[in-house]
Each structure stands twice: as structure tokens, then as C-alpha cells.
Enzyme design. Sequence first.
Site, short mmCIF file in Angstrom:
data_model
loop_
_atom_site.label_atom_id
_atom_site.label_comp_id
_atom_site.label_asym_id
_atom_site.label_seq_id
_atom_site.Cartn_x
_atom_site.Cartn_y
_atom_site.Cartn_z
N HIS A 1 0.85 -1.20 0.00
CA HIS A 1 0.00 0.00 0.00
C HIS A 1 0.89 1.25 0.00
CE1 HIS A 1 -3.30 2.60 0.29
NE2 HIS A 1 -4.02 2.00 1.21
N HIS B 1 -2.95 6.72 -0.82
CA HIS B 1 -3.98 7.25 0.11
C HIS B 1 -3.44 7.92 1.36
CE1 HIS B 1 -6.83 4.05 -1.84
NE2 HIS B 1 -6.46 5.02 -2.67
N TYR C 1 -1.05 7.13 3.35
CA TYR C 1 -0.47 6.31 4.42
C TYR C 1 1.06 6.41 4.36
CZ TYR C 1 -5.26 4.97 5.19
OH TYR C 1 -6.61 5.04 5.47
C1 LIG Z 1 -15.13 0.75 3.01
C2 LIG Z 1 -13.89 1.04 2.22
C3 LIG Z 1 -12.66 0.62 2.69
C4 LIG Z 1 -11.49 0.85 1.94
N1 LIG Z 1 -10.29 0.35 2.39
C5 LIG Z 1 -9.20 0.42 1.60
C6 LIG Z 1 -8.01 -0.28 1.94
O1 LIG Z 1 -7.95 -1.03 2.92
N2 LIG Z 1 -6.93 -0.13 1.12
C7 LIG Z 1 -6.99 0.64 -0.02
O2 LIG Z 1 -5.98 0.75 -0.73
N3 LIG Z 1 -8.13 1.27 -0.39
C8 LIG Z 1 -9.23 1.15 0.37
N4 LIG Z 1 -10.42 1.69 -0.06
C9 LIG Z 1 -10.49 2.28 -1.42
C10 LIG Z 1 -10.97 1.21 -2.40
O3 LIG Z 1 -10.03 0.16 -2.54
C11 LIG Z 1 -11.22 1.82 -3.80
O4 LIG Z 1 -10.00 2.33 -4.28
C12 LIG Z 1 -12.27 2.94 -3.76
O5 LIG Z 1 -13.41 2.54 -3.03
C13 LIG Z 1 -12.68 3.37 -5.17
O6 LIG Z 1 -13.23 2.31 -5.89
P1 LIG Z 1 -14.85 2.15 -6.07
O7 LIG Z 1 -15.33 3.42 -6.70
O8 LIG Z 1 -15.01 0.95 -6.96
O9 LIG Z 1 -15.43 1.95 -4.70
C14 LIG Z 1 -11.57 1.52 0.70
C15 LIG Z 1 -12.82 1.96 0.25
C16 LIG Z 1 -13.96 1.70 0.97
C17 LIG Z 1 -15.31 2.13 0.41
#
Ligand SMILES: Cc1cc2nc3c(=O)[nH]c(=O)nc-3n(C[C@H](O)[C@H](O)[C@H](O)COP(=O)(O)O)c2cc1C
Length: 366
Positions: free
Chosen positions: A180, A183, A185
Site C-alpha cells: 500500500h 492514500h 499512508y
Molecule cells: C469501506 C472502504 C474501505 C477501503 N479500504 C481500503 C483499503 O484497505 N486499502 C486501499 O488501498 N483502499 C481502500 N479503499 C479504497 C478502495 O479500494 C477503492 O479504491 C475505492 O473505493 C474506489 O473504488 P470504487 O469506486 O469501486 O469503490 C476503501 C474503500 C472503501 C469504500
Amino acid sequence: MTISPLFAPLTLRGLTIKNRIFLPPMCQYQAGEDGIPTDWHLVHYGARAAGGFGLIMVEATGVSPEARISPNCVGLWNDEQAKAWKPIVKFAHSLRAAIGVQLIHAGRKASSFPGLPGYASGTVPLEEGGWVTKAPSPEPFPGYVPPQELTVSDIAAVVADFQAAARRAVAAGFDTVEIHGAHGYLLHQFLSPVSNHRTDDYGGSFDNRARIVIEIIDAIREVIPADMPLLLRLSATDWLENVPGVESWGIPETIQLATLAQEHGVDMIDVSSGGLVPAPISTGPGYQVPLANAVREAAGIPVVAVGELGDPLTAQQVLVDGLADAIDVGRAALFEPQWPLRAARELGLPSEDWPVAPSYIRGVWG
Ligand SMILES: Cc1cc2nc3c(=O)[nH]c(=O)nc-3n(C[C@H](O)[C@H](O)[C@H](O)COP(=O)(O)O)c2cc1C
């Protein structure tokens, strides 16, 4: 009949993934303080394996207790956790889904409240089970407690923790590991000059800011099999390009890092964006696809595109247009575990090729 490119297999090193629909990592905040996955994780990931996802990427998993995003996040910092992941991995494999794990250190965004209804935002206080956070530089993420600056020996320990967690991921049977780096981090905090003000070997020039990422890639490659693919998630931009006087992380730097990462053994970049500091982002269907495509074209590395790709036709078009090599379906898959199955039907895949679990085949016949 032309088969939708969403359902064409994808091979990365020795891993052939049955289709190009990935479940991106999504924190569930369902572990206890021991960081051990629970029944929730088996049911959650199991349902999406049954729903036809080609690759399931398990949520951000801490490489040490203090690396977790929240006190309710899962980990891979001990063997008990590795053992608990095994049945989840085995279940995904029984449905021909590949499964990987995203390894994280959350840096200044660690020790935060779980993203569940009813919780505050920001840092969990020490007296409520939080911990002291550490980051490249002592500036906080807005609304969070300021972190301590990591020493060079702390950085070496972080690299070693990523390596040990990757070794456990292999022991647990995972098919791949994702680092990762996005975002906001820890690794993104090192990469961006907005959050990295160090003057030692880990700050300043691009090479110095990227140093920890490359060290982690090398350390992981040392302990995972040569035929196991390694993924890296990056934020392709801090979304601060238009802020006057601010030097930030953007597409040129992402391309430079993707190129370097590939030389060090990364096989695919999962291209996301943002999260370093609050910044306006104009979202919409496929809003991050151009970022993924820019990395793919300029760095010549396979990419997975992510962000509002929950409409099957939109998702398919990304691959038809050759903009990415795979797509992530995130929030839409929280709502609908069988998204790939519905996409197969809507996109006209012959029913014998639908990614349906054997016990659910009667649902296909009607
Ligand atoms: C509930 C939730 C938890 C997430 N946790 C992570 C995570 O653990 N690691 C990460 O890289 N992105 C995380 N994301 C981002 C998602 O992996 C993804 O990049 C983001 O939701 C956009 O894609 P989507 O439009 O298909 O939801 C999270 C998103 C959501 C909604």
C-alpha cells in the site's frame, strides 16, 4: 461470439487469474485488537469468491500493531494471524478465485477510529486503545494527533516488518501481495514533498523520497517465490497540482516510480489517487482511468484501474479501449457480492462461461 475482455484470463508471473475483475482492498474494521481475521472476513471474502471475482485483494493489513489504520484492522505481524488467514485463502481457492493481501503501514494516519457508523474521526486517544503514531516528518494529517518523526533505525524496522509480513503471506497461501503506497499512508507520506521534510537519505530528492518503497520491494522480493506477482498501489496525484507554490506528488513522479518499481520486481500498479491531505477531487464514472492509462503507457507496466467502475459496460469499455489491464470494483461489490456474475449476464457471456459457484448453478438455469 466475442468474449468480453473482462472475462479474459490475466497472467502475472506464475499466477493466472481467471478474469480481470478484481476486488480492491477495503477495510472491514471487524478484527479485535489481536488483528486476527474473524468469521466476518471468511464470509465477506468468501461471498465475493463465490460471486466470481478473479482476484480478491484483502484489505489493508498491518505489518505491525502500530502500522494498523485502526484498532479494529487485521494484521500479519505474527504467526497466529497467518494461520487464521489460511482457511479464508483456502476457501477462495476452492472457488478458483486468486487472493492477495495488501500490506500497510498507516504512518500518521494510524491509530484512527474505525470507519464505521457511530465513531468519531481522527486519532484514537491512548487511553481508549490508541497508540503513538510515527511518520517521515512530525506534521499531522489535519484533525489527527501529530506523529513522531521516524529515526533511520525505525525505518529499517518498518522495512523488516513488511518483509516478515510478506513471508507470512506466502505461508498463509496467498497468491500475491500488494504494497500500500497510496492514500496518504506511510509510504505515500514519504513519497510526497508535502508530507516529507526530511533532510537525510529518506527526504529531499525523488530518489531519497522513494528509497523506503524500493527497499520494501527488494525486501519482499527476497522472501516471496520468484513466480509470485507483486503489486504496488499508488496515488497518482495528491490533487494539489493547481495549488500555487506547493510542490506535490503527481503523474510524472508516479510514472518515474512505476518504472523503477518494475525494475525492482513489481508486476502491476494499482492506480488510485489522493488521501495525503484533504483536496477537492472531481469524481465520476472512471475518473481515475486516465491516471492508470498514463502510468501504463509511459512506464510500460500492467495496471489495474479503480474508481466508480460499478457499471459493467463502463468497466468493460476500459479494457476494450486498452486503457488498463484489469479493473477494480469496490463499493459496488460491497452492495453486490455477485457483481461479476451479473456483469457476465449483462455483457452477453455464454451462460456456460458465467463465473457461478457450483451450488448456485440452478439460479442460472432459472
Ligand atoms: C469501506 C472502504 C474501505 C477501503 N479500504 C481500503 C483499503 O484497505 N486499502 C486501499 O488501498 N483502499 C481502500 N479503499 C479504497 C478502495 O479500494 C477503492 O479504491 C475505492 O473505493 C474506489 O473504488 P470504487 O469506486 O469501486 O469503490 C476503501 C474503500 C472503501 C469504500
